[in-house]
Design a protein around this motif. Sequence first.
Motif, short mmCIF file in Angstrom:
data_model
loop_
_atom_site.label_atom_id
_atom_site.label_comp_id
_atom_site.label_asym_id
_atom_site.label_seq_id
_atom_site.Cartn_x
_atom_site.Cartn_y
_atom_site.Cartn_z
N ASP A 167 0.84 -1.19 0.00
CA ASP A 167 0.00 0.00 0.00
C ASP A 167 0.87 1.24 0.00
OD1 ASP A 167 -2.34 -1.49 0.13
OD2 ASP A 167 -2.35 -1.50 2.32
N CYS A 168 0.44 2.25 -0.73
CA CYS A 168 1.09 3.56 -0.67
C CYS A 168 0.90 4.08 0.75
CB CYS A 168 0.45 4.51 -1.69
SG CYS A 168 1.05 6.20 -1.60
N PRO A 169 1.98 4.46 1.45
CA PRO A 169 1.84 4.89 2.85
C PRO A 169 1.09 6.21 3.01
CG PRO A 169 4.10 5.19 2.11
CD PRO A 169 3.37 4.46 1.02
N VAL A 170 0.91 6.96 1.94
CA VAL A 170 0.25 8.25 2.03
C VAL A 170 -1.26 8.12 1.85
CG1 VAL A 170 0.08 10.56 1.00
CG2 VAL A 170 2.32 9.48 1.29
N CYS A 171 -1.71 7.31 0.86
CA CYS A 171 -3.14 7.23 0.58
C CYS A 171 -3.73 5.83 0.75
CB CYS A 171 -3.42 7.69 -0.84
SG CYS A 171 -2.74 6.58 -2.10
N ASP A 172 -2.90 4.84 1.04
CA ASP A 172 -3.32 3.45 1.24
C ASP A 172 -3.82 2.76 -0.02
OD1 ASP A 172 -2.59 3.34 3.94
OD2 ASP A 172 -4.53 4.16 4.56
N ASN A 173 -3.57 3.33 -1.21
CA ASN A 173 -3.91 2.63 -2.45
C ASN A 173 -3.00 1.43 -2.61
OD1 ASN A 173 -5.94 4.33 -3.31
ND2 ASN A 173 -4.60 5.57 -4.60
N GLU A 174 -3.56 0.32 -3.06
CA GLU A 174 -2.78 -0.89 -3.26
C GLU A 174 -1.99 -0.77 -4.56
OE1 GLU A 174 -4.59 -4.88 -4.11
OE2 GLU A 174 -3.88 -5.19 -2.04
N ILE A 175 -0.69 -1.05 -4.49
CA ILE A 175 0.19 -0.95 -5.66
C ILE A 175 1.12 -2.15 -5.71
CG2 ILE A 175 0.17 1.54 -6.02
CD1 ILE A 175 2.59 1.77 -4.21
N GLU A 176 1.62 -2.43 -6.89
CA GLU A 176 2.57 -3.52 -7.12
C GLU A 176 3.98 -2.93 -7.07
OE1 GLU A 176 4.26 -6.75 -7.28
OE2 GLU A 176 2.13 -7.03 -7.74
N PHE A 195 5.66 12.26 1.68
CA PHE A 195 6.31 11.36 2.63
C PHE A 195 7.67 11.91 3.04
CE2 PHE A 195 9.13 7.90 3.77
CZ PHE A 195 8.35 7.10 4.59
N GLU A 196 8.47 12.34 2.07
CA GLU A 196 9.82 12.82 2.36
C GLU A 196 9.80 14.11 3.18
OE1 GLU A 196 11.52 12.77 -1.59
OE2 GLU A 196 12.40 10.79 -1.22
N ALA A 197 8.73 14.89 3.09
CA ALA A 197 8.61 16.10 3.88
C ALA A 197 8.29 15.81 5.35
CB ALA A 197 7.52 17.00 3.28
N ALA A 198 7.62 14.68 5.60
CA ALA A 198 7.24 14.32 6.98
C ALA A 198 7.18 12.80 7.12
CB ALA A 198 5.90 14.93 7.33
N GLU A 225 5.29 10.91 9.95
CA GLU A 225 3.82 10.93 9.89
C GLU A 225 3.26 9.72 9.15
OE1 GLU A 225 0.40 13.73 7.87
OE2 GLU A 225 2.26 14.66 8.52
N TYR A 226 4.02 9.21 8.16
CA TYR A 226 3.52 8.14 7.31
C TYR A 226 4.17 6.78 7.53
CZ TYR A 226 1.68 12.13 4.73
OH TYR A 226 1.04 13.26 4.37
N ALA A 227 5.38 6.75 8.04
CA ALA A 227 6.10 5.48 8.22
C ALA A 227 5.34 4.58 9.19
CB ALA A 227 7.51 5.74 8.74
N GLN A 268 9.67 5.54 -5.30
CA GLN A 268 10.04 4.85 -4.07
C GLN A 268 11.12 5.64 -3.35
OE1 GLN A 268 11.34 1.19 -6.01
NE2 GLN A 268 13.40 1.54 -5.25
N THR A 269 11.24 5.41 -2.04
CA THR A 269 12.27 6.05 -1.24
C THR A 269 12.60 5.14 -0.08
OG1 THR A 269 12.94 8.16 -0.25
CG2 THR A 269 10.76 7.34 0.33
N GLU A 270 13.72 5.42 0.59
CA GLU A 270 14.13 4.64 1.74
C GLU A 270 14.10 5.52 2.98
OE1 GLU A 270 17.98 2.07 3.30
OE2 GLU A 270 17.67 2.34 1.16
N PHE A 271 13.59 4.95 4.07
CA PHE A 271 13.54 5.64 5.36
C PHE A 271 13.72 4.59 6.44
CE2 PHE A 271 10.97 7.10 9.02
CZ PHE A 271 11.70 8.23 9.35
N ASP A 272 14.63 4.83 7.37
CA ASP A 272 14.91 3.89 8.47
C ASP A 272 15.17 2.48 7.94
OD1 ASP A 272 14.93 5.62 10.59
OD2 ASP A 272 12.90 5.16 11.27
N ASP A 273 16.00 2.38 6.91
CA ASP A 273 16.40 1.09 6.31
C ASP A 273 15.24 0.30 5.73
OD1 ASP A 273 19.12 1.52 6.89
OD2 ASP A 273 18.84 0.74 8.93
N GLU A 274 14.15 0.94 5.40
CA GLU A 274 13.01 0.29 4.77
C GLU A 274 12.65 1.04 3.50
OE1 GLU A 274 8.40 -0.97 5.77
OE2 GLU A 274 9.76 -0.53 7.40
N ILE A 275 12.30 0.31 2.45
CA ILE A 275 11.90 0.94 1.20
C ILE A 275 10.39 1.13 1.20
CG2 ILE A 275 11.80 0.71 -1.31
CD1 ILE A 275 14.41 -0.88 -1.15
#
Length: 60
Positions: free
Chosen positions: A3-12, A50-53, A56-58, A31-38
């Motif tokens: 799921d997209c962490p911002v809107c919860d849409n399911e994605i591949e 997501f990258e701005a906050a 809030e989303y992780a 895609q981006t990496e935060f706290d060793d997770e993609i």
Amino acid sequence: MTDCPVCDNEIEETTPGSEEGYGGESYAPAQTEFDDEIYYFCCSDHKESFEAAPEEYAGS
């Protein structure tokens, strides 16, 4: 699938690069990496949000 962490849409996440795939499937164009997770996103705007906050989303 994920799921997209911002809107919860399911994605591949395995085929990033285009917003529409075969049969109407959505692929992660960003895609981006935060706290060793993609994290995968349904659009580049959500990646920017997501990258701005990331706190809030992780983990959502």
